[in-house]
Design a protein around this motif. Structure first.
Motif, short mmCIF file in Angstrom:
data_model
loop_
_atom_site.label_atom_id
_atom_site.label_comp_id
_atom_site.label_asym_id
_atom_site.label_seq_id
_atom_site.Cartn_x
_atom_site.Cartn_y
_atom_site.Cartn_z
N ALA A 69 0.83 -1.20 0.00
CA ALA A 69 0.00 0.00 0.00
C ALA A 69 0.87 1.26 0.00
O ALA A 69 0.60 2.22 -0.72
N VAL A 70 1.94 1.25 0.78
CA VAL A 70 2.86 2.40 0.86
C VAL A 70 3.52 2.65 -0.49
O VAL A 70 3.75 3.81 -0.88
N LEU A 71 3.80 1.59 -1.23
CA LEU A 71 4.44 1.74 -2.53
C LEU A 71 3.63 2.63 -3.48
O LEU A 71 4.20 3.31 -4.33
N GLN A 72 2.33 2.64 -3.32
CA GLN A 72 1.49 3.45 -4.19
C GLN A 72 1.65 4.94 -3.91
O GLN A 72 1.34 5.78 -4.76
N TYR A 73 2.14 5.26 -2.72
CA TYR A 73 2.33 6.68 -2.37
C TYR A 73 3.73 7.17 -2.74
O TYR A 73 3.96 8.38 -2.81
N VAL A 74 4.65 6.24 -2.97
CA VAL A 74 6.05 6.61 -3.23
C VAL A 74 6.20 7.67 -4.33
O VAL A 74 6.93 8.65 -4.15
N PRO A 75 5.54 7.53 -5.49
CA PRO A 75 5.72 8.56 -6.54
C PRO A 75 5.32 9.96 -6.09
O PRO A 75 5.98 10.94 -6.45
N ILE A 76 4.26 10.08 -5.30
CA ILE A 76 3.80 11.39 -4.83
C ILE A 76 4.85 12.01 -3.91
O ILE A 76 5.19 13.19 -4.03
N GLY A 77 5.37 11.20 -2.99
CA GLY A 77 6.40 11.70 -2.09
C GLY A 77 7.67 12.09 -2.81
O GLY A 77 8.30 13.11 -2.49
N ILE A 78 8.06 11.29 -3.81
CA ILE A 78 9.26 11.58 -4.59
C ILE A 78 9.11 12.89 -5.36
O ILE A 78 10.04 13.70 -5.44
N PHE A 79 7.93 13.10 -5.92
CA PHE A 79 7.65 14.36 -6.64
C PHE A 79 7.85 15.56 -5.71
O PHE A 79 8.51 16.54 -6.07
N ALA A 80 7.31 15.47 -4.50
CA ALA A 80 7.40 16.58 -3.55
C ALA A 80 8.84 16.84 -3.11
O ALA A 80 9.30 17.99 -3.07
N ILE A 81 9.57 15.76 -2.79
CA ILE A 81 10.96 15.92 -2.34
C ILE A 81 11.83 16.49 -3.45
O ILE A 81 12.67 17.36 -3.21
N MET A 82 11.62 16.01 -4.66
CA MET A 82 12.43 16.47 -5.79
C MET A 82 12.15 17.95 -6.07
O MET A 82 13.09 18.73 -6.32
N ALA A 83 10.89 18.35 -6.02
CA ALA A 83 10.54 19.75 -6.28
C ALA A 83 11.17 20.66 -5.23
O ALA A 83 11.74 21.71 -5.55
N LYS A 84 11.11 20.25 -3.96
CA LYS A 84 11.68 21.05 -2.88
C LYS A 84 13.20 21.15 -3.01
O LYS A 84 13.79 22.22 -2.86
N THR A 85 13.85 20.01 -3.31
CA THR A 85 15.32 19.98 -3.42
C THR A 85 15.82 20.86 -4.55
O THR A 85 16.73 21.67 -4.37
N VAL A 86 15.22 20.68 -5.73
CA VAL A 86 15.64 21.48 -6.89
C VAL A 86 15.32 22.96 -6.66
O VAL A 86 16.11 23.84 -7.00
N GLY A 87 14.17 23.22 -6.06
CA GLY A 87 13.78 24.61 -5.81
C GLY A 87 14.72 25.31 -4.84
O GLY A 87 15.04 26.50 -5.02
N SER A 88 15.18 24.61 -3.82
CA SER A 88 16.07 25.23 -2.82
C SER A 88 17.51 25.33 -3.31
O SER A 88 18.22 26.28 -2.98
N GLN A 89 17.95 24.37 -4.12
CA GLN A 89 19.33 24.39 -4.61
C GLN A 89 19.51 25.38 -5.76
O GLN A 89 20.49 26.11 -5.80
N GLY A 90 18.55 25.39 -6.69
CA GLY A 90 18.64 26.31 -7.83
C GLY A 90 19.78 25.96 -8.77
O GLY A 90 20.50 24.97 -8.57
N LEU A 91 19.97 26.76 -9.80
CA LEU A 91 21.00 26.50 -10.80
C LEU A 91 22.33 27.19 -10.48
O LEU A 91 23.38 26.76 -10.97
N ASP A 92 22.30 28.23 -9.66
CA ASP A 92 23.54 28.96 -9.35
C ASP A 92 24.57 28.06 -8.68
O ASP A 92 25.74 28.03 -9.05
N THR A 93 24.11 27.30 -7.68
CA THR A 93 25.01 26.38 -6.97
C THR A 93 25.53 25.31 -7.91
O THR A 93 26.70 24.94 -7.87
N LEU A 94 24.65 24.82 -8.76
CA LEU A 94 25.02 23.77 -9.70
C LEU A 94 26.15 24.24 -10.62
O LEU A 94 27.11 23.50 -10.88
#
Length: 408
Positions: A192-217
């Motif tokens: 059952a938890v596996l079905q939620y994994v994509p939603i959680g991954i989407f949120a974590i990825m959006a937050k990580t990329v948003g906070s890091q930005g391209l300047d640091t990269l």
């Protein structure tokens, strides 16, 4: 609405995770730091996965122990420990080799205004002492994986004794059936938890990329590229190892890709453990082996973190214009291996290991402050490799064990 939900349930999990990754990156780039509003969805995923760690380790290990003899468990345990130690040391050598070839940080200079407080490393001795928890419930609440493994092992052995006892045999069999049923029930919750994994991954990825930005990269892009090049070399070596043990790499990565991608996004080897255990089950590995090898690997076997230590050491030495000598590189291998064993597999642990090695080698601690800027970006790749290394080791040891049983 019901048709959409059914379509979601029947869609391949890896396809859903891939789409979630792409959408997460896009949202993070478009909305920047505002994407942090999605953070609770990502936190929920981590909570769900962490919620399953204790029952999975306890019941999987107890059932697995009762499917093998004590002699087999001792032999497999020895192989696992040797593999993990050599794997971490070899990963550092790979990192040093790639970094020495590409020389990240050459030509750059520290500005001198970076500051960084060295976090405390628990150390190998404390890690070994934590194997035996003074309080079972404290081990559970603090998610002390080594303590949980010891608890499951102790009670698993006791259960095996009961089943083989003349007086307690009947009671032992009833208890074993109960533990086995609890294990199956935990796996149902995991599905059952596996079905939620994509939603959680989407949120974590959006937050990580948003906070890091391209300047640091862009500012530390060379360091990032060198580290990911070393990670790729290590993966190729894994593929070679799978070939040597006659394991189909395509079949292996088909099952391993879900925990690999989840570890990549969440940056937590321990948090991804339920998915790693599920992948081992789907690969047909022995429950008595993966029940303890994967939880142990999530704590002490960190090939990705080891590579990160090596590349960071070369980077820091180049920043001050004093490249590492051969003896210093050997010291990186020794100290880095011990540091990787003595640090937990949670987000941010990589910085602790790097700081520990830098202090021991006299490298500029200010460089660690610089590396914290790309902690999330490099931590993602390193954690993904950590989980891959655990699964590769467990797979080849399982293959070796089955070959041994066939010969005998």
């Amino acid at each position: 609405m019901k048709a959409v939900w059914n379509r979601y349930l029947t869609t391949s999990l890896i396809l859903k995770i891939t789409i979630a990754l792409i959408l997460g990156v896009a949202v993070g780039l478009i909305f920047g730091e505002q994407a942090a509003v999605l953070a609770p969805l990502g936190d929920l995923l981590l909570n769900l996965l962490t919620f399953l760690i204790i029952p999975l380790i306890l019941f999987t290990m107890m059932v697995g122990i009762n499917q093998s003899s004590i002699g087999d468990l001792g032999r497999m345990g020895g192989k696992v420990f040797i593999y993990y130690t050599l794997s971490s040391a070899f990963a550092i050598i790979v990192g040093l080799a790639v970094a020495s070839l590409l020389q990240p940080g050459m030509g750059m200079q520290l500005q001198g205004n970076e500051t960084f407080d060295v976090p405390e490393n628990p150390g190998v001795i404390n890690v070994l002492l934590n194997i035996v928890p003074s309080n079972i419930f404290t081990a559970f609440t603090e998610l002390n994986l080594l303590g949980i493994i010891f608890t499951a092992f102790a009670f698993g052995i006791a259960l095996s004794y009961m089943r083989n006892s003349t007086e307690l045999g009947s009671l032992g069999e009833h208890l074993y059936k109960t533990v086995n049923a609890l294990n199956e029930m935990t796996l149902i919750v995991l599905k059952a938890v596996l079905q939620y994994v994509p939603i959680g991954i989407f949120a974590i990825m959006a937050k990580t990329v948003g906070s890091q930005g391209l300047d640091t990269l862009f500012s530390l892009g060379e360091m990032i590229l060198v580290l990911y090049a070393a990670l790729l070399v290590q993966i190729l070596l894994y593929v070679l190892l799978l070939f040597v043990f006659k394991v189909n790499p395509l079949e292996f990565f088909k099952q391993a890709r879900t925990p690999m991608l989840t570890a990549f996004v969440t940056q937590s080897s321990s948090g991804t453990l339920p998915l790693t255990l599920n992948a081992a089950k789907n690969l047909g590995l022995s429950k008595s082996l993966y029940g303890f090898s994967l939880p142990l690997g999530a704590t002490i076997n960190m090939d990705g973190a080891a590579i990160r230590i090596a590349v960071s050491a070369v980077f820091a030495a180049n920043l001050v214009g004093d490249p590492l000598s051969l003896s210093e590189m050997l010291m990186v291998v020794l100290v880095g291996t011990l540091a990787s064993i003595g640090t937990a597999g949670v987000p941010g642990a990589g910085i602790v290991m790097i700081a520990t090695v830098f202090v021991q080698l006299g490298l500029p601690i200010e460089a660690v402050a610089l590396l914290t800027a790309i902690d999330a970006i490099v931590g993602m790749g390193a954690t993904g490799l950590n989980v891959t290394g655990d699964l590769v080791g467990t797979t080849v040891i399982d293959k070796n064990e089955k070959k041994r049983q066939t010969v005998s």
